[in-house]
Design a protein around this motif. Structure first.
Motif, PDB file in Angstrom:
ATOM      1  N   GLU A 131     -53.363 -27.133   4.762  1.00 33.78           N
ATOM      2  CA  GLU A 131     -53.055 -28.153   3.765  1.00 33.78           C
ATOM      3  C   GLU A 131     -53.929 -28.051   2.516  1.00 33.78           C
ATOM      4  OE1 GLU A 131     -53.201 -32.948   3.565  1.00 33.78           O
ATOM      5  OE2 GLU A 131     -52.377 -32.059   5.378  1.00 33.78           O
ATOM      6  N   ASP A 132     -55.202 -27.742   2.685  1.00 35.73           N
ATOM      7  CA  ASP A 132     -56.125 -27.693   1.549  1.00 35.73           C
ATOM      8  C   ASP A 132     -56.323 -26.281   0.994  1.00 35.73           C
ATOM      9  OD1 ASP A 132     -57.456 -26.699   3.741  1.00 35.73           O
ATOM     10  OD2 ASP A 132     -59.340 -27.692   3.298  1.00 35.73           O
ATOM     11  N   GLN A 133     -55.474 -25.354   1.383  1.00 39.89           N
ATOM     12  CA  GLN A 133     -55.623 -23.963   0.973  1.00 39.89           C
ATOM     13  C   GLN A 133     -55.130 -23.755  -0.462  1.00 39.89           C
ATOM     14  OE1 GLN A 133     -53.861 -21.353   3.806  1.00 39.89           O
ATOM     15  NE2 GLN A 133     -55.391 -19.817   3.421  1.00 39.89           N
ATOM     16  N   VAL A 134     -55.846 -22.931  -1.209  1.00 44.14           N
ATOM     17  CA  VAL A 134     -55.476 -22.600  -2.581  1.00 44.14           C
ATOM     18  C   VAL A 134     -54.377 -21.540  -2.535  1.00 44.14           C
ATOM     19  CG1 VAL A 134     -56.278 -21.645  -4.767  1.00 44.14           C
ATOM     20  CG2 VAL A 134     -57.794 -23.100  -3.411  1.00 44.14           C
ATOM     21  N   LEU A 135     -53.247 -21.827  -3.220  1.00 37.43           N
ATOM     22  CA  LEU A 135     -52.129 -20.891  -3.260  1.00 37.43           C
ATOM     23  C   LEU A 135     -51.889 -20.416  -4.682  1.00 37.43           C
ATOM     24  CD1 LEU A 135     -49.521 -22.650  -0.950  1.00 37.43           C
ATOM     25  CD2 LEU A 135     -51.073 -20.795  -0.366  1.00 37.43           C
ATOM     26  N   LEU A 136     -51.340 -19.222  -4.784  1.00 42.10           N
ATOM     27  CA  LEU A 136     -51.010 -18.624  -6.064  1.00 42.10           C
ATOM     28  C   LEU A 136     -49.601 -18.063  -5.969  1.00 42.10           C
ATOM     29  CD1 LEU A 136     -51.980 -17.428  -8.873  1.00 42.10           C
ATOM     30  CD2 LEU A 136     -52.556 -15.391  -7.571  1.00 42.10           C
ATOM     31  N   GLN A 137     -48.786 -18.319  -6.980  1.00 43.10           N
ATOM     32  CA  GLN A 137     -47.441 -17.766  -7.024  1.00 43.10           C
ATOM     33  C   GLN A 137     -47.446 -16.536  -7.908  1.00 43.10           C
ATOM     34  OE1 GLN A 137     -44.400 -20.489  -8.310  1.00 43.10           O
ATOM     35  NE2 GLN A 137     -43.064 -18.821  -8.911  1.00 43.10           N
ATOM     36  N   SER A 138     -46.819 -15.466  -7.425  1.00 49.46           N
ATOM     37  CA  SER A 138     -46.768 -14.234  -8.184  1.00 49.46           C
ATOM     38  C   SER A 138     -45.441 -13.540  -7.894  1.00 49.46           C
ATOM     39  CB  SER A 138     -47.953 -13.329  -7.799  1.00 49.46           C
ATOM     40  OG  SER A 138     -48.040 -12.240  -8.692  1.00 49.46           O
ATOM     41  N   SER A 139     -45.341 -12.281  -8.237  1.00 45.92           N
ATOM     42  CA  SER A 139     -44.152 -11.500  -7.939  1.00 45.92           C
ATOM     43  C   SER A 139     -44.512 -10.016  -7.986  1.00 45.92           C
ATOM     44  CB  SER A 139     -43.028 -11.799  -8.929  1.00 45.92           C
ATOM     45  OG  SER A 139     -41.818 -11.243  -8.461  1.00 45.92           O
ATOM     46  N   VAL A 140     -43.533  -9.197  -7.712  1.00 43.89           N
ATOM     47  CA  VAL A 140     -43.690  -7.747  -7.783  1.00 43.89           C
ATOM     48  C   VAL A 140     -42.471  -7.190  -8.524  1.00 43.89           C
ATOM     49  CG1 VAL A 140     -45.101  -7.508  -5.706  1.00 43.89           C
ATOM     50  CG2 VAL A 140     -42.624  -7.463  -5.493  1.00 43.89           C
ATOM     51  N   GLY A 141     -42.519  -5.932  -8.872  1.00 45.60           N
ATOM     52  CA  GLY A 141     -41.418  -5.296  -9.590  1.00 45.60           C
ATOM     53  C   GLY A 141     -40.207  -5.042  -8.707  1.00 45.60           C
ATOM     54  N   GLU A 142     -39.102  -4.753  -9.361  1.00 44.13           N
ATOM     55  CA  GLU A 142     -37.839  -4.516  -8.644  1.00 44.13           C
ATOM     56  C   GLU A 142     -37.919  -3.332  -7.686  1.00 44.13           C
ATOM     57  OE1 GLU A 142     -35.030  -6.326  -8.333  1.00 44.13           O
ATOM     58  OE2 GLU A 142     -36.114  -7.854  -9.438  1.00 44.13           O
TER      59      GLU A 142
END
Length: 68
Positions: A8-19
């Protein structure tokens, strides 16, 4: 792809990768390895916890150092 439980208290990051990497999605083992390798190079203190193909999102969780 879920690698572990998200706290619940974890730091998350949204990202992506190439096709090029998303194209591997149907071969789960190859996709998971490519994603892990990709983020291990540029973000070694983060781990992949989820991939959402339809939105092209990769969610990463910060790895906390264990004290002790």
């Amino acid at each position: 792809m879920t690698v572990g439980m998200i706290q619940e208290d974890q730091v998350l990051l949204q990202s992506s990768v190439g096709e090029r990497i998303w194209a591997l999605y149907e071969d789960r083992a190859a996709f998971q390895q490519a994603v892990k390798d990709y983020f291990a190079l540029g973000m070694p203190r983060w781990r992949v916890v989820r991939a959402v193909y339809q939105k092209r999102q990769i969610w990463l969780a910060k790895i906390e150092k264990n004290v002790g």
